[in-house]
Design an enzyme around this catalytic site. Structure first.
Site, short mmCIF file in Angstrom:
data_model
loop_
_atom_site.label_atom_id
_atom_site.label_comp_id
_atom_site.label_asym_id
_atom_site.label_seq_id
_atom_site.Cartn_x
_atom_site.Cartn_y
_atom_site.Cartn_z
N LYS A 14 0.83 -1.20 0.00
CA LYS A 14 0.00 0.00 0.00
C LYS A 14 0.87 1.26 0.00
CE LYS A 14 -2.11 -1.25 3.85
NZ LYS A 14 -1.55 -2.57 4.19
N ARG A 89 -9.26 0.41 8.67
CA ARG A 89 -8.84 -0.95 8.98
C ARG A 89 -9.87 -1.69 9.82
NH1 ARG A 89 -2.91 0.15 8.30
NH2 ARG A 89 -1.80 -1.80 8.45
N ARG A 128 12.07 -6.22 5.00
CA ARG A 128 12.10 -4.77 5.26
C ARG A 128 12.69 -4.50 6.65
NH1 ARG A 128 6.62 -1.42 5.03
NH2 ARG A 128 6.16 -2.71 6.83
N ARG A 134 12.30 -1.36 11.72
CA ARG A 134 10.95 -1.18 12.28
C ARG A 134 10.64 -2.29 13.26
NH1 ARG A 134 6.18 0.28 8.02
NH2 ARG A 134 4.97 -0.98 9.47
N ARG A 145 0.19 -9.46 13.04
CA ARG A 145 -0.46 -8.40 12.25
C ARG A 145 -1.36 -9.00 11.19
NH1 ARG A 145 4.43 -4.94 10.28
NH2 ARG A 145 2.84 -3.76 9.20
P1 B4P Z 1 4.58 -1.56 2.10
O1 B4P Z 1 4.21 -0.87 0.82
O2 B4P Z 1 5.32 -0.74 3.09
O3 B4P Z 1 3.37 -2.23 2.80
P2 B4P Z 1 2.07 -1.64 3.50
O4 B4P Z 1 0.97 -2.50 2.95
O5 B4P Z 1 1.97 -0.18 3.28
O6 B4P Z 1 2.45 -1.84 5.01
P3 B4P Z 1 1.96 -1.98 6.47
O7 B4P Z 1 0.61 -2.60 6.55
O8 B4P Z 1 3.13 -2.69 7.04
O9 B4P Z 1 1.99 -0.66 7.22
P4 B4P Z 1 1.15 0.40 8.02
O10 B4P Z 1 2.16 1.44 8.11
O11 B4P Z 1 -0.13 0.73 7.35
O12 B4P Z 1 5.44 -2.81 1.64
C1 B4P Z 1 6.03 -3.70 2.57
C2 B4P Z 1 7.35 -4.23 2.02
O13 B4P Z 1 7.13 -4.95 0.80
C3 B4P Z 1 8.36 -3.13 1.68
O14 B4P Z 1 9.62 -3.53 2.09
C4 B4P Z 1 8.31 -3.01 0.16
O15 B4P Z 1 9.53 -2.60 -0.41
C5 B4P Z 1 7.96 -4.44 -0.23
N1 B4P Z 1 7.19 -4.51 -1.47
C6 B4P Z 1 6.17 -3.68 -1.84
N2 B4P Z 1 5.69 -4.05 -3.05
C7 B4P Z 1 6.42 -5.16 -3.43
C8 B4P Z 1 6.40 -6.01 -4.60
N3 B4P Z 1 5.54 -5.81 -5.61
N4 B4P Z 1 7.26 -7.05 -4.65
C9 B4P Z 1 8.14 -7.27 -3.64
N5 B4P Z 1 8.23 -6.49 -2.52
C10 B4P Z 1 7.38 -5.44 -2.43
O16 B4P Z 1 0.79 -0.20 9.47
C11 B4P Z 1 1.70 -0.35 10.55
C12 B4P Z 1 0.97 -0.48 11.90
O17 B4P Z 1 0.37 0.80 12.26
C13 B4P Z 1 -0.20 -1.46 12.00
O18 B4P Z 1 0.21 -2.79 12.29
C14 B4P Z 1 -1.05 -0.84 13.17
O19 B4P Z 1 -0.54 -1.17 14.43
C15 B4P Z 1 -0.88 0.65 12.97
N6 B4P Z 1 -1.98 1.23 12.16
C16 B4P Z 1 -1.82 1.84 10.94
N7 B4P Z 1 -3.02 2.25 10.47
C17 B4P Z 1 -3.95 1.89 11.40
C18 B4P Z 1 -5.37 2.03 11.46
N8 B4P Z 1 -6.07 2.61 10.47
N9 B4P Z 1 -6.03 1.56 12.56
C19 B4P Z 1 -5.34 0.98 13.55
N10 B4P Z 1 -4.00 0.81 13.55
C20 B4P Z 1 -3.30 1.26 12.49
#
Ligand code: B4P
Length: 191
Positions: A14, A89, A128, A134, A145
């Site tokens: 995302k 979420r 990552r 992190r 998670r």
């Molecule tokens: P990201 O792109 O970083 O993944 P994400 O889906 O955004 O991440 P996430 O769910 O971890 O984070 P959030 O900050 O929202 O990609 C992950 C990895 O994959 C990276 O290393 C990237 O390079 C790699 N990658 C991406 N695309 C790829 C591909 N095509 N091929 C190979 N590798 C690839 O959440 C973090 C925490 O914050 C949650 O656990 C929760 O505690 C809290 N939180 C956030 N929002 C919340 C909400 N609305 N309500 C409650 N808690 C919340």
């Protein structure tokens, strides 16, 4: 205005895809994960509270996150639209977002759900974690998670499917390939 929700399990890309989407469509990026990490880094009262949940692989309580989104929407008045990354979420967050946007007379136009198998998600997050440091990117927390996602977040997909706004995008492949598929879906809906 054009408002997009980018939906999917932790590690589905995302945040990665949001970076390209905001440049292409000139949208304001709202990532609850990023906002929370800034609060944690600054050791604010909100950040100290949120850190406990994040480190345990749990969701931060709805009232905290919903309040943050309300402030962000108020800070950005004359914009082309928003991309909501990692929000909503829970069903309660989705309902709150609909209310906030109703007040602004602008709806969610599209919800793109990135589909990635569990083992690929875990591998990405662990990988990552080696570079980012992190605290929630290790195997044990990543699995927690993912289970939190299945229990609390996955039902949000049905919420938007009932509104006929949900589109599934396969999230495995190169970042560019996935971005291309995302653009096709946005261009279909956006005028
Ligand atoms: P990201 O792109 O970083 O993944 P994400 O889906 O955004 O991440 P996430 O769910 O971890 O984070 P959030 O900050 O929202 O990609 C992950 C990895 O994959 C990276 O290393 C990237 O390079 C790699 N990658 C991406 N695309 C790829 C591909 N095509 N091929 C190979 N590798 C690839 O959440 C973090 C925490 O914050 C949650 O656990 C929760 O505690 C809290 N939180 C956030 N929002 C919340 C909400 N609305 N309500 C409650 N808690 C919340």
């Amino acid at each position: 205005m054009f408002n997009l929700v980018l939906f999917g399990p932790p590690g589905s890309g995302k945040g990665t895809q949001s970076t390209s989407i905001i440049n292409q469509y000139n949208l304001v990026h709202i990532s609850t994960g990023d906002i929370l990490r800034v609060e944690v880094a600054n050791a604010t009262p909100l950040g100290l509270e949120a850190k406990k949940f994040m480190d345990a692989g749990a969701l931060v309580p709805d009232e905290v996150v919903i309040g943050m989104i309300g402030s962000k929407l108020d800070e950005n008045k004359e914009v082309n639209g928003f991309i909501f990354d990692g929000f909503p979420r829970t069903i309660a967050q989705a309902e709150a977002l609909d209310k906030l946007l109703e007040f602004k007379k602008t709806p969610i136009n599209l919800v793109l759900s990135l589909a990635v198998p569990e083992e690929e998600l875990i591998a990405r997050l662990v990988n990552r974690g080696k570079e980012s440091g992190r605290s929630d990117d290790n195997e044990e927390t990543a699995r927690k998670r993912y289970h939190e996602y299945l229990n609390k977040t996955a039902p949000v997909a049905d919420f938007y499917a009932n509104q006929e706004k949900l589109v599934l995008v396969q999230g495995v492949g190169s970042v560019d390939e996935i971005f291309h598929k995302i653009c096709l879906e946005i261009d279909e809906v956006k005028d």
